[in-house]
Design a protein around this motif. Structure first.
Motif, mmCIF file in Angstrom:
data_model
loop_
_atom_site.group_PDB
_atom_site.id
_atom_site.type_symbol
_atom_site.label_atom_id
_atom_site.label_comp_id
_atom_site.label_asym_id
_atom_site.label_seq_id
_atom_site.Cartn_x
_atom_site.Cartn_y
_atom_site.Cartn_z
ATOM 1 N N GLY A 23 0.618 10.736 18.914
ATOM 2 C CA GLY A 23 1.383 11.920 18.527
ATOM 3 C C GLY A 23 1.011 12.466 17.165
ATOM 4 O O GLY A 23 -0.175 12.570 16.805
ATOM 5 N N ASP A 24 2.036 12.789 16.387
ATOM 6 C CA ASP A 24 1.830 13.429 15.096
ATOM 7 C C ASP A 24 1.218 12.505 14.052
ATOM 8 O O ASP A 24 0.839 12.958 12.960
ATOM 9 C CB ASP A 24 3.162 13.967 14.557
ATOM 10 C CG ASP A 24 3.698 15.127 15.385
ATOM 11 O OD1 ASP A 24 2.898 15.753 16.107
ATOM 12 O OD2 ASP A 24 4.914 15.391 15.303
ATOM 13 N N ALA A 25 1.106 11.217 14.364
ATOM 14 C CA ALA A 25 0.467 10.290 13.422
ATOM 15 C C ALA A 25 -1.029 10.550 13.301
ATOM 16 O O ALA A 25 -1.670 10.084 12.352
ATOM 17 C CB ALA A 25 0.705 8.844 13.840
ATOM 18 N N LEU A 26 -1.601 11.308 14.259
ATOM 19 C CA LEU A 26 -3.037 11.573 14.251
ATOM 20 C C LEU A 26 -3.371 12.555 13.132
ATOM 21 O O LEU A 26 -3.084 13.746 13.211
ATOM 22 C CB LEU A 26 -3.480 12.128 15.607
ATOM 23 C CG LEU A 26 -4.982 12.362 15.772
ATOM 24 C CD1 LEU A 26 -5.753 11.043 15.647
ATOM 25 C CD2 LEU A 26 -5.280 13.016 17.130
ATOM 26 N N LEU A 27 -4.004 12.051 12.085
ATOM 27 C CA LEU A 27 -4.372 12.868 10.940
ATOM 28 C C LEU A 27 -5.605 13.717 11.231
ATOM 29 O O LEU A 27 -5.714 14.866 10.781
ATOM 30 C CB LEU A 27 -4.633 11.962 9.730
ATOM 31 C CG LEU A 27 -5.212 12.607 8.482
ATOM 32 C CD1 LEU A 27 -4.184 13.530 7.833
ATOM 33 C CD2 LEU A 27 -5.657 11.536 7.484
ATOM 34 N N GLY A 28 -6.546 13.141 11.944
ATOM 35 C CA GLY A 28 -7.801 13.814 12.256
ATOM 36 C C GLY A 28 -8.695 12.851 13.004
ATOM 37 O O GLY A 28 -8.299 11.734 13.335
ATOM 38 N N PHE A 81 0.820 -1.210 0.000
ATOM 39 C CA PHE A 81 0.000 0.000 0.000
ATOM 40 C C PHE A 81 0.855 1.261 0.000
ATOM 41 O O PHE A 81 1.913 1.317 0.632
ATOM 42 C CB PHE A 81 -0.929 -0.007 1.218
ATOM 43 C CG PHE A 81 -1.812 -1.219 1.264
ATOM 44 C CD1 PHE A 81 -2.904 -1.322 0.424
ATOM 45 C CD2 PHE A 81 -1.519 -2.282 2.108
ATOM 46 C CE1 PHE A 81 -3.709 -2.454 0.431
ATOM 47 C CE2 PHE A 81 -2.311 -3.419 2.129
ATOM 48 C CZ PHE A 81 -3.408 -3.505 1.288
ATOM 49 N N ASP A 82 0.353 2.282 -0.698
ATOM 50 C CA ASP A 82 1.019 3.581 -0.696
ATOM 51 C C ASP A 82 0.815 4.292 0.636
ATOM 52 O O ASP A 82 1.662 5.080 1.056
ATOM 53 C CB ASP A 82 0.481 4.449 -1.834
ATOM 54 C CG ASP A 82 0.701 3.809 -3.200
ATOM 55 O OD1 ASP A 82 1.879 3.616 -3.564
ATOM 56 O OD2 ASP A 82 -0.281 3.495 -3.884
ATOM 57 N N HIS A 83 -0.312 4.021 1.283
ATOM 58 C CA HIS A 83 -0.570 4.615 2.591
ATOM 59 C C HIS A 83 -1.510 3.694 3.360
ATOM 60 O O HIS A 83 -2.398 3.077 2.778
ATOM 61 C CB HIS A 83 -1.200 5.999 2.453
ATOM 62 C CG HIS A 83 -0.897 6.897 3.611
ATOM 63 N ND1 HIS A 83 0.173 7.775 3.621
ATOM 64 C CD2 HIS A 83 -1.495 7.040 4.820
ATOM 65 C CE1 HIS A 83 0.206 8.432 4.775
ATOM 66 N NE2 HIS A 83 -0.798 7.999 5.520
ATOM 67 N N THR A 84 -1.283 3.626 4.668
ATOM 68 C CA THR A 84 -2.129 2.832 5.556
ATOM 69 C C THR A 84 -2.802 3.766 6.556
ATOM 70 O O THR A 84 -2.133 4.571 7.202
ATOM 71 C CB THR A 84 -1.291 1.769 6.300
ATOM 72 O OG1 THR A 84 -0.792 0.827 5.344
ATOM 73 C CG2 THR A 84 -2.136 1.037 7.329
ATOM 74 N N VAL A 137 6.555 1.805 5.845
ATOM 75 C CA VAL A 137 5.117 1.797 5.594
ATOM 76 C C VAL A 137 4.523 3.092 6.141
ATOM 77 O O VAL A 137 4.473 3.280 7.360
ATOM 78 C CB VAL A 137 4.440 0.584 6.269
ATOM 79 C CG1 VAL A 137 2.927 0.635 6.088
ATOM 80 C CG2 VAL A 137 5.005 -0.719 5.710
ATOM 81 N N PRO A 138 4.070 4.010 5.281
ATOM 82 C CA PRO A 138 3.467 5.255 5.771
ATOM 83 C C PRO A 138 2.137 4.975 6.475
ATOM 84 O O PRO A 138 1.240 4.353 5.892
ATOM 85 C CB PRO A 138 3.253 6.084 4.504
ATOM 86 C CG PRO A 138 4.116 5.446 3.457
ATOM 87 C CD PRO A 138 4.173 3.996 3.815
ATOM 88 N N TYR A 156 0.994 -2.468 15.552
ATOM 89 C CA TYR A 156 1.076 -2.383 14.097
ATOM 90 C C TYR A 156 2.303 -1.586 13.669
ATOM 91 O O TYR A 156 3.070 -2.013 12.795
ATOM 92 C CB TYR A 156 -0.194 -1.730 13.543
ATOM 93 C CG TYR A 156 -0.460 -2.042 12.092
ATOM 94 C CD1 TYR A 156 -1.387 -3.014 11.729
ATOM 95 C CD2 TYR A 156 0.210 -1.370 11.082
ATOM 96 C CE1 TYR A 156 -1.637 -3.313 10.403
ATOM 97 C CE2 TYR A 156 -0.032 -1.668 9.749
ATOM 98 C CZ TYR A 156 -0.952 -2.633 9.407
ATOM 99 O OH TYR A 156 -1.177 -2.927 8.092
ATOM 100 N N THR A 157 2.497 -0.432 14.282
ATOM 101 C CA THR A 157 3.643 0.399 13.903
ATOM 102 C C THR A 157 4.961 -0.262 14.292
ATOM 103 O O THR A 157 5.976 -0.087 13.611
ATOM 104 C CB THR A 157 3.548 1.791 14.542
ATOM 105 O OG1 THR A 157 3.396 1.660 15.967
ATOM 106 C CG2 THR A 157 2.363 2.559 13.989
#
Length: 320
Positions: A224-229, A172-175, A201-202, A192-193
């Motif tokens: 942290g900063d992994a929270l997109l929304g 995948f390009d993004h997960t 793996v983004p 998972y991370t």
């Protein structure tokens, strides 16, 4: 863009996958949606008849292999093809929106989305079959699927870290990891991370079932900063889960903005075909060494053509 939606069971990953797919299709993007979870709920979430019988990929693995190997001289029979087998000269590649005998037979069209399901367990599977052998049909398709940055292949994955039972997590390009504000849910994120950190793996987190600012702060403190929304609890989603699937534009504006942000995040990340190809080759070598060679009686790593890098240019070239 090939996109995975993962998370703890019950976190809402199927809901998020369906909203993403429906929003992208409504905006005019070519979209594929694949249900690769053992619990098959994506069809209903997309607004299809949940009781209807659709072709399932897991029951057509032999057909998928035979079509995709095409005239590749390194794969003289479907029996010599693993779920990890990468394409090479002569292989048949597929596009998101193209018409061909394989996709036309196994995918169902609905509201601008091409939908397919892996298929769940049937009675003959119980106690003797591994679900990941069925998911192998999806992995093989992804290995041979050439998509553009304005096309979306949305895969609703198995729950939690089950995705790591194969190399499909690198396809995948993004997960997007859907996460509730609970310790169990953020535990899945950390697991998972942790597994994915060595494989480039983004990953972005979409918070779900958010009630208040405390929920947001809880997630932010863990991811942290992994929270997109984050998506607040939704009357639209509740109605959809009761069978009333309205136009995706009717989703609450704040929640719709998160879906749009996820799409923009994926597109901004771009596609790295060299990495995609390299990882496919690496996992095929691993599978060949671990079990494939013994089963086939041959060194299946010889099927790898190092300089055959997947990309959009190959769709314009006829198969050898």
């Amino acid at each position: 863009m090939k996109l995975a939606f993962v998370g703890k069971g019950g976190s809402g990953k199927t809901t998020m996958a369906s909203l993403f797919a429906r929003r992208a299709a409504a905006l005019g993007h070519p979209v594929m949606a694949i249900d690769a979870d053992i619990n098959q709920h994506l069809a209903a979430a997309l607004g299809l008849d949940a009781e209807a019988l659709y072709p399932v990929l897991g029951e057509h693995l032999a057909d998928i292999k035979d079509y995709l190997r095409g005239a590749n001289p390194l794969i003289p029979s479907a029996e010599l093809m693993l779920k990890t087998t990468p394409p090479g000269p002569g292989s048949r590649l597929v596009g998101v929106a193209e018409s061909n005998p394989l996709l036309d037979a196994l995918f169902t069209e609905h509201d601008g989305i091409r939908f397919a399901a892996t298929g769940g367990f049937v009675e003959d599977d119980l106690g003797v079959a591994c679900y990941h052998s069925k998911v192998g049909a999806v992995e093989l398709l992804l290995n041979h699927l050439v998509d553009a940055s304005d096309e979306f292949v949305v895969v609703d994955m198995v729950a939690g870290a089950e995705a790591f039972a194969s190399g499909m997590f690198t396809r995948f390009d993004h997960t997007f990891l859907v996460c509730e504000p609970t310790l169990r849910s953020v535990g899945v994120y950390k697991q998972y991370t942790g597994y994915a950190e060595d494989y480039d793996v983004p990953i972005s987190v979409i918070g779900n079932k958010i009630d208040d600012a405390d929920d947001v702060e809880f997630l932010r403190s863990h991811v942290g900063d992994a929270l997109l929304g984050w998506c607040e609890r939704s009357k639209y989603v509740k109605a959809a889960e009761r069978g009333s699937v309205g136009p995706v534009a009717a989703l609450e504006p704040a929640n719709l903005a998160v879906i749009d942000a996820a799409r923009e995040k994926a597109v901004a990340g771009g596609k790295d075909w060299a990495k995609f190809t390299r990882q496919a080759h690496d996992f095929h070598r691993k599978a060949a060494l671990a079990w494939g060679n013994d089963r086939a009686g041959a060194d299946l790593a010889d099927q790898i053509v190092p300089d055959f890098v997947l990309g959009e240019h190959l769709l314009r070239a006829p198969a050898a």
